[in-house]
Structures are given as C-alpha cells and as structure tokens.
Design a protein around this motif. Sequence first.
Motif, mmCIF file in Angstrom:
data_model
loop_
_atom_site.group_PDB
_atom_site.id
_atom_site.type_symbol
_atom_site.label_atom_id
_atom_site.label_comp_id
_atom_site.label_asym_id
_atom_site.label_seq_id
_atom_site.Cartn_x
_atom_site.Cartn_y
_atom_site.Cartn_z
ATOM 1 N N GLY A 48 -8.189 -27.221 -18.073
ATOM 2 C CA GLY A 48 -9.041 -28.263 -18.636
ATOM 3 C C GLY A 48 -10.075 -27.713 -19.593
ATOM 4 N N GLY A 49 -9.957 -26.431 -19.932
ATOM 5 C CA GLY A 49 -11.048 -25.743 -20.631
ATOM 6 C C GLY A 49 -11.049 -25.849 -22.144
ATOM 7 N N GLY A 50 -10.070 -26.484 -22.714
ATOM 8 C CA GLY A 50 -10.054 -26.604 -24.160
ATOM 9 C C GLY A 50 -9.516 -25.368 -24.860
ATOM 10 N N MET A 54 -4.959 -24.865 -21.892
ATOM 11 C CA MET A 54 -4.979 -26.317 -22.017
ATOM 12 C C MET A 54 -4.028 -26.758 -23.118
ATOM 13 S SD MET A 54 -8.088 -28.881 -22.346
ATOM 14 C CE MET A 54 -7.744 -30.620 -22.605
ATOM 15 N N ALA A 131 -6.240 -41.215 -19.834
ATOM 16 C CA ALA A 131 -7.128 -40.122 -19.418
ATOM 17 C C ALA A 131 -6.742 -39.682 -18.017
ATOM 18 C CB ALA A 131 -8.583 -40.578 -19.452
ATOM 19 N N MET A 132 -6.547 -38.377 -17.848
ATOM 20 C CA MET A 132 -6.174 -37.866 -16.535
ATOM 21 C C MET A 132 -7.213 -36.860 -16.065
ATOM 22 S SD MET A 132 -2.037 -37.580 -16.620
ATOM 23 C CE MET A 132 -1.840 -36.488 -18.015
ATOM 24 N N VAL A 133 -7.694 -37.038 -14.842
ATOM 25 C CA VAL A 133 -8.562 -36.054 -14.202
ATOM 26 C C VAL A 133 -7.720 -35.403 -13.104
ATOM 27 C CG1 VAL A 133 -10.650 -35.706 -12.846
ATOM 28 C CG2 VAL A 133 -10.656 -37.346 -14.729
ATOM 29 N N GLU A 135 -7.034 -32.463 -10.180
ATOM 30 C CA GLU A 135 -7.700 -31.536 -9.269
ATOM 31 C C GLU A 135 -6.999 -30.181 -9.345
ATOM 32 O OE1 GLU A 135 -9.864 -34.223 -5.828
ATOM 33 O OE2 GLU A 135 -7.869 -33.444 -5.435
ATOM 34 N N ASP A 165 -6.740 -37.781 -22.932
ATOM 35 C CA ASP A 165 -7.724 -36.756 -22.611
ATOM 36 C C ASP A 165 -7.394 -36.228 -21.220
ATOM 37 O OD1 ASP A 165 -9.976 -35.138 -22.873
ATOM 38 O OD2 ASP A 165 -11.312 -36.609 -21.977
ATOM 39 N N THR A 166 -7.598 -34.925 -21.016
ATOM 40 C CA THR A 166 -7.315 -34.313 -19.724
ATOM 41 C C THR A 166 -8.499 -33.481 -19.286
ATOM 42 O OG1 THR A 166 -5.001 -34.163 -20.377
ATOM 43 C CG2 THR A 166 -5.642 -32.913 -18.456
ATOM 44 N N LYS A 167 -8.927 -33.665 -18.063
ATOM 45 C CA LYS A 167 -9.974 -32.832 -17.488
ATOM 46 C C LYS A 167 -9.474 -32.274 -16.161
ATOM 47 C CE LYS A 167 -12.944 -33.450 -20.725
ATOM 48 N NZ LYS A 167 -13.788 -34.609 -20.977
ATOM 49 N N VAL A 168 -10.019 -31.120 -15.777
ATOM 50 C CA VAL A 168 -9.669 -30.539 -14.489
ATOM 51 C C VAL A 168 -10.947 -30.373 -13.677
ATOM 52 C CG1 VAL A 168 -8.621 -28.576 -13.289
ATOM 53 C CG2 VAL A 168 -7.701 -29.328 -15.489
ATOM 54 N N ILE A 169 -10.889 -30.756 -12.416
ATOM 55 C CA ILE A 169 -12.052 -30.594 -11.534
ATOM 56 C C ILE A 169 -11.680 -29.694 -10.366
ATOM 57 C CG2 ILE A 169 -13.091 -32.801 -12.151
ATOM 58 C CD1 ILE A 169 -11.942 -33.980 -9.587
ATOM 59 N N ASP A 170 -12.715 -29.117 -9.735
ATOM 60 C CA ASP A 170 -12.468 -28.308 -8.548
ATOM 61 C C ASP A 170 -11.921 -29.210 -7.455
ATOM 62 O OD1 ASP A 170 -14.961 -29.318 -9.214
ATOM 63 O OD2 ASP A 170 -15.972 -28.297 -7.589
ATOM 64 N N PHE A 180 -6.563 -38.524 -10.816
ATOM 65 C CA PHE A 180 -6.984 -39.883 -11.121
ATOM 66 C C PHE A 180 -6.477 -40.193 -12.523
ATOM 67 C CE2 PHE A 180 -10.569 -37.903 -8.704
ATOM 68 C CZ PHE A 180 -10.211 -38.437 -7.480
ATOM 69 N N ILE B 91 -9.957 -42.316 -26.093
ATOM 70 C CA ILE B 91 -10.330 -42.323 -24.671
ATOM 71 C C ILE B 91 -10.832 -40.937 -24.277
ATOM 72 C CG2 ILE B 91 -8.049 -41.691 -23.725
ATOM 73 C CD1 ILE B 91 -8.579 -43.879 -21.545
ATOM 74 N N ALA B 93 -12.366 -38.763 -20.649
ATOM 75 C CA ALA B 93 -12.806 -38.711 -19.253
ATOM 76 C C ALA B 93 -13.956 -37.723 -19.161
ATOM 77 C CB ALA B 93 -11.656 -38.267 -18.360
ATOM 78 N N VAL B 95 -16.455 -35.527 -16.519
ATOM 79 C CA VAL B 95 -16.545 -35.016 -15.143
ATOM 80 C C VAL B 95 -17.709 -34.038 -15.020
ATOM 81 C CG1 VAL B 95 -14.049 -35.302 -14.803
ATOM 82 C CG2 VAL B 95 -14.907 -33.111 -15.618
ATOM 83 N N ARG B 174 -17.218 -31.220 -1.953
ATOM 84 C CA ARG B 174 -17.801 -30.309 -2.944
ATOM 85 C C ARG B 174 -19.232 -30.695 -3.311
ATOM 86 N NH1 ARG B 174 -13.120 -32.573 -6.532
ATOM 87 N NH2 ARG B 174 -13.875 -34.673 -6.675
ATOM 88 N N THR B 182 -14.848 -42.726 -17.375
ATOM 89 C CA THR B 182 -13.907 -42.707 -18.497
ATOM 90 C C THR B 182 -14.255 -43.847 -19.441
ATOM 91 O OG1 THR B 182 -12.166 -41.776 -17.123
ATOM 92 C CG2 THR B 182 -11.485 -42.791 -19.170
ATOM 93 N N ARG B 261 -15.925 -29.240 -26.864
ATOM 94 C CA ARG B 261 -15.325 -28.082 -26.196
ATOM 95 C C ARG B 261 -14.822 -27.084 -27.238
ATOM 96 N NH1 ARG B 261 -11.312 -30.649 -21.610
ATOM 97 N NH2 ARG B 261 -10.899 -32.173 -23.228
ATOM 98 N N GLY B 368 -10.828 -19.467 -23.853
ATOM 99 C CA GLY B 368 -10.916 -20.616 -22.949
ATOM 100 C C GLY B 368 -12.293 -21.162 -23.174
ATOM 101 N N GLU B 369 -12.698 -22.057 -22.333
ATOM 102 C CA GLU B 369 -14.051 -22.558 -22.478
ATOM 103 C C GLU B 369 -14.966 -21.635 -21.714
ATOM 104 O OE1 GLU B 369 -16.164 -26.863 -22.113
ATOM 105 O OE2 GLU B 369 -14.542 -26.269 -20.802
ATOM 106 N N ARG B 373 -16.478 -28.093 -16.769
ATOM 107 C CA ARG B 373 -17.239 -29.299 -16.406
ATOM 108 C C ARG B 373 -18.560 -29.440 -17.137
ATOM 109 N NH1 ARG B 373 -16.207 -31.253 -10.363
ATOM 110 N NH2 ARG B 373 -16.941 -33.118 -11.412
#
Lengths: 375, 375
Positions: A48-50, A54, A131-133, A135, A165-170, A180, B91, B93, B95, B174, B182, B261, B368-369, B373
């Motif tokens: 998810g870091g760009g 990613m 948009a996808m988050v 884990e 858009d895509t993000k990654v969370i812990d 999500f 769009i 997202a 986080v 967490r 979003t 990013r 990477g980034e 987050r």
Amino acid sequence: MVWLTAERKVLRLADRRCAAEGEMTEPTQINNQTGRPATDERIRLAHGGGGVLMNRLIVEHLLPVLDNEFLRSLGDGAVLPPAEGNPVLTIDAFVVQPLEFPGGDIGRLAVCGTVNDLAMMGARPVALALAMVLEEGLPIAVLDRVTASISSAAQEAEVCVVTGDTKVIDPAGRGSPGMFVTTAGLGICPEGLRLGPERISPGDRVLINGPIAEHGLAVMSAREGLQFETQLSSDAAPLAGLVQRLLRCGPAVKFLRDPTRGGLAGVLADIAEQTGLTVEIQEPAIPISRATRHAAEMLGLDPLNVANEGKFVAVVAAEAAEEALAICRGHPYGREAAIIGTVTSARPAVVELLTAAGGRRIVQRPYGEELPRIC
Amino acid sequence: MVWLTAERKVLRLADRRCAAEGEMTEPTQINNQTGRPATDERIRLAHGGGGVLMNRLIVEHLLPVLDNEFLRSLGDGAVLPPAEGNPVLTIDAFVVQPLEFPGGDIGRLAVCGTVNDLAMMGARPVALALAMVLEEGLPIAVLDRVTASISSAAQEAEVCVVTGDTKVIDPAGRGSPGMFVTTAGLGICPEGLRLGPERISPGDRVLINGPIAEHGLAVMSAREGLQFETQLSSDAAPLAGLVQRLLRCGPAVKFLRDPTRGGLAGVLADIAEQTGLTVEIQEPAIPISRATRHAAEMLGLDPLNVANEGKFVAVVAAEAAEEALAICRGHPYGREAAIIGTVTSARPAVVELLTAAGGRRIVQRPYGEELPRIC
C-alpha cells in the motif's frame, strides 16, 4: 527509527524474492477460478506504500482483470464521455464477513449493491470507482478471486471500474486478515424521470422480482458454519438491466427500492410511513424457497427482515401490473417475480399481512438488523 | 442464538439510555469545536445495523453537519442536475493514523484528497460521496469532529457531500478504535481540456504552489509523539479553486499532479519517465520551511519523498510561467509558490537536482513509501 530501516530491508528482500519468482520459466500451478498462477503470497504493508511493490500489485493483479481504457491510464481519476441526463452518484462500503460465501463474495456484493442503488433511482450505470482497504496478511489468492468477481459482476451489469485506490492496514486481532471494499457508482437517468413515494396512490400494486431473504441467510449460515439440507445461496445480482426494461412501462412504474438491510419489511414500512397509505400484503404470494424458510426457522429469524442483494420492490399502477410482471418473468433475475400486494387508503397507515389462514397481522419495521456485517 | 438475543437487549437498553439523555432539559457541556453537546457515547455495532440507532446516528450527528438538499432525501444515491462537459470520477480510501493530527484530521484529508484529484484533472468538483467504516468503541465525539471537518473542508472547496454510507465493524486489537473514510468525487471538466505528460516539451517550466513535505512529517511526528521546537502542521487543503484560476492561462498549463504518496520526487520521476525528457530542478528554489527541514533531518527522511496534501506540481509553457506564478501567489494556497525547474531534452531522461553549491545529483523515484498510513 529502527523499524523504518527494518521495513526497508523487508522491502528489498521481498523485491528480490519477487524478481526471482519472475524468472521461473513456467508457473507450476494455475488457479482454476482466476486462470492466474497460484500463489501463496500475502499482502504486506508495502503493497500500500505507493512504491514498486504497490505498482506490481496493481499492474499484475488488478489491471489485467479489470482492464479498460479509463483504468489503464492509472490517473487519479477517470475522464468520462459527456452524457445527457441527470448524473446520479452513489457510494457503499462493504464489510461482510466471511469475505466469500455461497453465491458470491465481497466483490460481487459491492458491484451489485452499487449498481442496484443506481438502478433503484432509474439510472443506467455508467462507471464504478473501487476503493479497497486490505489487511496485511490477506492471501493474494483471495484478492485475486474477489477482483475476478468484481470484474464478472461489472461485465454482467455492463459497467466498468474506471478508477480505484488501494490501501493496506496492519492486521486486526479479529481472525483471518480481511478486506473492506467501497464502491461508488455514477449513473445517468433520463431528465424528467420521477420515481418516489410521493407518486404512490391507493390501488397501486406491489411487486417483487423473486424469492426473499437469500443473501442474509446465506451469509449468516456461512459465518456460523451452519449446514442445511439444501445449500443456501446469496441472491446478489446486478438489477440494472431488468430495471431498465421495467421502466419501459413508463410512468406506471412509480417507486423502486432494493430490500437490503431491514429486508422486505423495512421497505414496506418505508412506503407506509412516507405515503401515509396502508400496504396490504398477501403472505402466500411472497416468493420464498423452502430452504430459506427452513433456515430462517432454525435461526429464529423472520425472513421479512432478512437482507436481499438481488431483489427490488416496485410499486406499479394497477393497470400496468401484469405487464410489469411479464417483463420481470422474462428476465433471468425476475423468473419468480410476483405481485404481492396492494396500496390502500385504510387508516391508520400500516403494513398489513394477510395470512393463508385468513388472519391479519401488522408488520413492524425491524428494530435493528438481525446480525451485523451481512453487507 | 444467545448472543443475538443479547444484542437485542443491549439495543433496547441503549435506546432507553438515549431516550433518557434526550429528556435532559439542558445539555451540560458544549463541545467548542463542533458546537454540539459533548457526549461520552461510543459507536456500537448496532449503529451500523440499519435500525433505530443507525437512523439516530445519521439524523442527529451526520445530517445536521453535512446538510444539503441532496443528502436530506436520504435516498440510496443523489440525482444531480445535468452539467455540460466531461464527467470526472475519482475515489480515495483514507486510513491515516492518528485520526487527528496538527493541521487536519482524516475528514479534512479525505475531502482535500478527493477534491485535489479532481482538480489535477482540470475538473471542477460537483459532488462528493462519503463512506465511513467505524470501529465499535469509537467515541462519537471524535466522529462529530471528523464530520465537522469534512463539512468545513467541503464548504471551502464549494462542494457538498450528496450521499453516504456508514458501516460499523468489531474493533481491531490495534489500539484505540478508529475509522476509515472513503470519498468519491464527481467533477466536470470542459470538453477539449487536455492535461497530461504527452503535452510537455523541452523549455517548459516546473512550478509548485508552496513548501513541501508538511503533511507527511506532521502525521509522522504526531504518530511517533515527537516534539519539534516549531509545531509541524499538515498542509491539507482543497486546491480546486486555485487550479481553476490557474487554468485561465489556457493551454499553456500542460500538466498538473499532486505530490501525495511518493512526494515531489515521485511526481518528477513520473514526468521524466512518461515524457522521456529530463527535469532539471534548482534545489534552492524548492520551498521548504526550516521546521520541516529540521524534522526531516531528525527522522532521516528526504523531504523530496515525503507526502503533501495541499500541493500541486504544474508544468507550464515558459512564456506563461510568470503569469502562472503570479496567479498562484495571489491565492491563499499559493502564497509561497515558486518556479523550481525546467524541462530539457538532455539524455538520458532523468530528474536532476542542481544544488546551491553548484553540484548535481540524480533524484531517484522513492522505492517504497517512507512510512505507511500517512493518508
């Protein structure tokens, strides 16, 4: 500061490993569902870091499956062709658990939910944004299946995912890593089209396009690990095609709503509340499968309150009701459509269920939802 | 089955408590930021259930703050007035952690991010759609502040939240309960407007509208609990107004991109890669505050790689560069704008930094980034 350096190291190692994998001459296994090489790779924060990882996720896993001219530019958004009519905008977040269930998954659900929101407003879907988050730890194979499912549901609805858009969370401490999905939909509806409770009048007929309560019960039984003699399956389906046909009946179609959270009871309660009219429903006319009825009994749920994801309730002028029914029955998502009731001016305005035995009972608006996270 | 019943009980108890609270004649405390009664209530799963509690959350907490004619109908989407030009859909997202940081919060960030994506494509924002996934236990006071922040950022950008969706999930293991936001944006850009790397040619100037690296460093220092002598503050800002003015320069404005990013280095690398041209940057011309430079040094980060949320990079024909600069400097979000470099045909195509001391160094695309987050 140490973990920052550590993360960089992980990134570099991961990159070398991926590069090494890329050098293999033949993939050893092909996933049957996606037609792509099977992988036991998992989502990492760096996806998810760009950065490079990613980019690889997008170019290797998302683009090939969702491909179209708008998405391909990988801009921050999509410039669409001009269209006549009123733009319609909608958005839905999906947090369903489990991610995959009989009859669908979070991807099919997201596309159908958003397409159906547009359809209920009389709009033709024009474009989806996704948009996808994710884990950390989510198997990439799961992501691939969900993406394939998004693609096939979108194709069925004749619409494209034009931007994303895509993000990654812990990862959460709550079981296997999940995801999500949020989808926004842009549609166009013809200027002058009016659908709404204010158009409903006594004598109008209430129609539903098929059997109720299948999505909610399929998800609940999958989550609880319940087995029924007949496999329950979600009804998740994009309804825009069927609704566009139905709208050829013209202004006789007065109101459309999809009975998702809150089920059929919720939509009927909305109609009574918003019109000040009574909705009289013939209980035996409500389509419901034996398997669904059985599962609902086992779970102690009223199928009227259970979520659907491939159904709509239409209120239609009496003289057009049979034509509307015939249009539905001629479409794969309306084969079991039925006229289930009539709007009357009886006071007080309630939703009344006429049972097979000749009894009457008032249908209440569900207080809360039966179970959380079914969509 | 037991927990289902239990949940119903919780719902009823909660409902009674809320009703009791509603009976108080005077709220005891007013939250200064939101102007609403202070509350120690927290989000519960039932707030996402589609029932009475959810309705109350929407009607009491979201609608009054975000109110407009489209949202008020609480339909599944919003029917917007017809508009001439090309629809643009985007769009994002969000986080970010922490949810609130110096200079902004996840709400302001979401609105600015989406508005800026539209602005970078030359589009005027028309409508926003908002989906929120809330973790159980989130203080409603936090939600109120984020919502107020969404509202004020949207007002600033002259756009409304026309439709939305809210879901509640079980809390992660967490840390304190959070939320994901979003936002989808619909914009309109004039037919025939072309912005893109393919329009860039040697001699064009590179412009930025202000000091770099402020968002990323503000979030990182808030997350890590770092104190600097000067408080760092996120630059999150909606740029559509400034960009609309800039576009009055006509076709001399060739390319716009917001350095989120990947930072400024990422955007410059994109330009070199996509045009096959060299980008020569005068390092002393890059606006950066002393506080930012100091914080970046402390954290061991290159400010060129750090995310911005209120900046754009514009590539402008040389003859219009001074006019573009003057337009920027005449706007609150462009006071410290600067022309930082020139596009040349030097080979190989790289991003080259000319230092104050007369040295030259190649700027690499960030791998990477720096940290996850931050958005």
